[in-house]
Design a protein around this motif. Sequence first.
Motif, PDB file in Angstrom:
ATOM      1  N   ASP A   1      -3.342  12.207 -39.194  1.00  0.00           N
ATOM      2  CA  ASP A   1      -4.554  11.654 -39.798  1.00  0.00           C
ATOM      3  C   ASP A   1      -5.796  12.401 -39.301  1.00  0.00           C
ATOM      4  O   ASP A   1      -6.666  12.768 -40.096  1.00  0.00           O
ATOM      5  CB  ASP A   1      -4.666  10.167 -39.443  1.00  0.00           C
ATOM      6  CG  ASP A   1      -5.928   9.527 -39.992  1.00  0.00           C
ATOM      7  OD1 ASP A   1      -6.073   9.480 -41.231  1.00  0.00           O
ATOM      8  OD2 ASP A   1      -6.763   9.085 -39.190  1.00  0.00           O
ATOM      9  N   LEU A   2      -5.844  12.647 -37.995  1.00  0.00           N
ATOM     10  CA  LEU A   2      -7.004  13.338 -37.429  1.00  0.00           C
ATOM     11  C   LEU A   2      -7.091  14.778 -37.931  1.00  0.00           C
ATOM     12  O   LEU A   2      -8.171  15.247 -38.330  1.00  0.00           O
ATOM     13  CB  LEU A   2      -6.919  13.328 -35.902  1.00  0.00           C
ATOM     14  CG  LEU A   2      -8.031  14.078 -35.150  1.00  0.00           C
ATOM     15  CD1 LEU A   2      -9.401  13.540 -35.532  1.00  0.00           C
ATOM     16  CD2 LEU A   2      -7.812  13.988 -33.648  1.00  0.00           C
ATOM     17  N   MET A   3      -5.966  15.491 -37.923  1.00  0.00           N
ATOM     18  CA  MET A   3      -5.966  16.879 -38.387  1.00  0.00           C
ATOM     19  C   MET A   3      -6.406  16.977 -39.842  1.00  0.00           C
ATOM     20  O   MET A   3      -7.087  17.927 -40.233  1.00  0.00           O
ATOM     21  CB  MET A   3      -4.574  17.481 -38.214  1.00  0.00           C
ATOM     22  CG  MET A   3      -4.142  17.652 -36.769  1.00  0.00           C
ATOM     23  SD  MET A   3      -5.131  18.862 -35.873  1.00  0.00           S
ATOM     24  CE  MET A   3      -4.603  20.376 -36.666  1.00  0.00           C
ATOM     25  N   GLY A   4      -6.020  15.986 -40.637  1.00  0.00           N
ATOM     26  CA  GLY A   4      -6.398  15.979 -42.046  1.00  0.00           C
ATOM     27  C   GLY A   4      -7.889  15.771 -42.271  1.00  0.00           C
ATOM     28  O   GLY A   4      -8.430  16.144 -43.311  1.00  0.00           O
ATOM     29  N   LYS A   5      -8.545  15.175 -41.295  1.00  0.00           N
ATOM     30  CA  LYS A   5      -9.980  14.914 -41.408  1.00  0.00           C
ATOM     31  C   LYS A   5     -10.839  16.053 -40.861  1.00  0.00           C
ATOM     32  O   LYS A   5     -12.036  16.115 -41.138  1.00  0.00           O
ATOM     33  CB  LYS A   5     -10.335  13.625 -40.648  1.00  0.00           C
ATOM     34  CG  LYS A   5      -9.855  12.340 -41.311  1.00  0.00           C
ATOM     35  CD  LYS A   5     -10.220  11.141 -40.460  1.00  0.00           C
ATOM     36  CE  LYS A   5     -10.038   9.827 -41.219  1.00  0.00           C
ATOM     37  NZ  LYS A   5      -8.664   9.597 -41.640  1.00  0.00           N
ATOM     38  N   MET A   6     -10.254  16.953 -40.074  1.00  0.00           N
ATOM     39  CA  MET A   6     -11.032  17.981 -39.382  1.00  0.00           C
ATOM     40  C   MET A   6     -11.353  19.167 -40.276  1.00  0.00           C
ATOM     41  O   MET A   6     -10.516  19.625 -41.059  1.00  0.00           O
ATOM     42  CB  MET A   6     -10.271  18.473 -38.141  1.00  0.00           C
ATOM     43  CG  MET A   6     -10.101  17.415 -37.067  1.00  0.00           C
ATOM     44  SD  MET A   6      -9.092  17.999 -35.682  1.00  0.00           S
ATOM     45  CE  MET A   6     -10.267  19.104 -34.890  1.00  0.00           C
ATOM     46  N   THR A   7     -12.572  19.656 -40.147  1.00  0.00           N
ATOM     47  CA  THR A   7     -12.965  20.895 -40.825  1.00  0.00           C
ATOM     48  C   THR A   7     -12.467  22.089 -39.999  1.00  0.00           C
ATOM     49  O   THR A   7     -12.053  21.941 -38.846  1.00  0.00           O
ATOM     50  CB  THR A   7     -14.493  20.987 -40.949  1.00  0.00           C
ATOM     51  OG1 THR A   7     -15.060  21.078 -39.629  1.00  0.00           O
ATOM     52  CG2 THR A   7     -15.062  19.769 -41.661  1.00  0.00           C
TER      53      THR A   7
END
Length: 222
Positions: free
Chosen positions: A38-44
């Motif tokens: 989830d976090l990786m998917g949100k990161m630019t």
Amino acid sequence: MGKAPLFLFGVLYLFCIADADYTIYKDPKQPLNKRIKDLMGKMTLEEKIGQMTQIERSVASSEVVKKYFIGSVLSGGGSVPAPQASPEKWIDMVNDFQKGSLSTRLGILTIYGIDAVHGNNNVYKATIFPHNIGLGATRDPQLVKKIGAATALEVRATGINYAFAPCIAVCRDPRWGRCYESYSEDPMVVRSMMEIISGLQGDIPANSRKGVPYLGGHQLND
């Protein structure tokens, strides 16, 4: 009759606000891999680069950490917040960096690291232990484990939770400038001295899942 729909609308509105604030990666009840995904998917891309970057304390500030999404800050050899800095001074410095990281969009905490390789040796009045070559000569893994635990306490007392230790090099040639960081030229002695890891990070609970990683220092460089 008119009040009931209004009340239900208010409850629904509050539920939507709470749901909007919810993020999977911040939920400790969720599986670890799910939180990571989830976090990786949100990161630019910029945030990912920042998180993989470690900078020296002397060029860091809360503003720099916030602007570049810095993942880690370290104290190089002899790099201190002030001459003869107290533990409180160290804590204030680390907390200032964390304020910068928490003010970013995703609020990912910065990891602060220090070379606590024979005690928390950068810190004024810290307990200094013999270097690795001397500890290896003791052939006493349990003593080394106790030294690791003592070092961990003094590192945590300065607000730091990451120590660049131990060095697991096997030095076969004393002409190497860092041979004193090796516990021994015998791999089996070095292996036995790795009890220091349990001292530094604590024993893994008996009911813990298997395969939890740890990292010994310099294993690639050496």
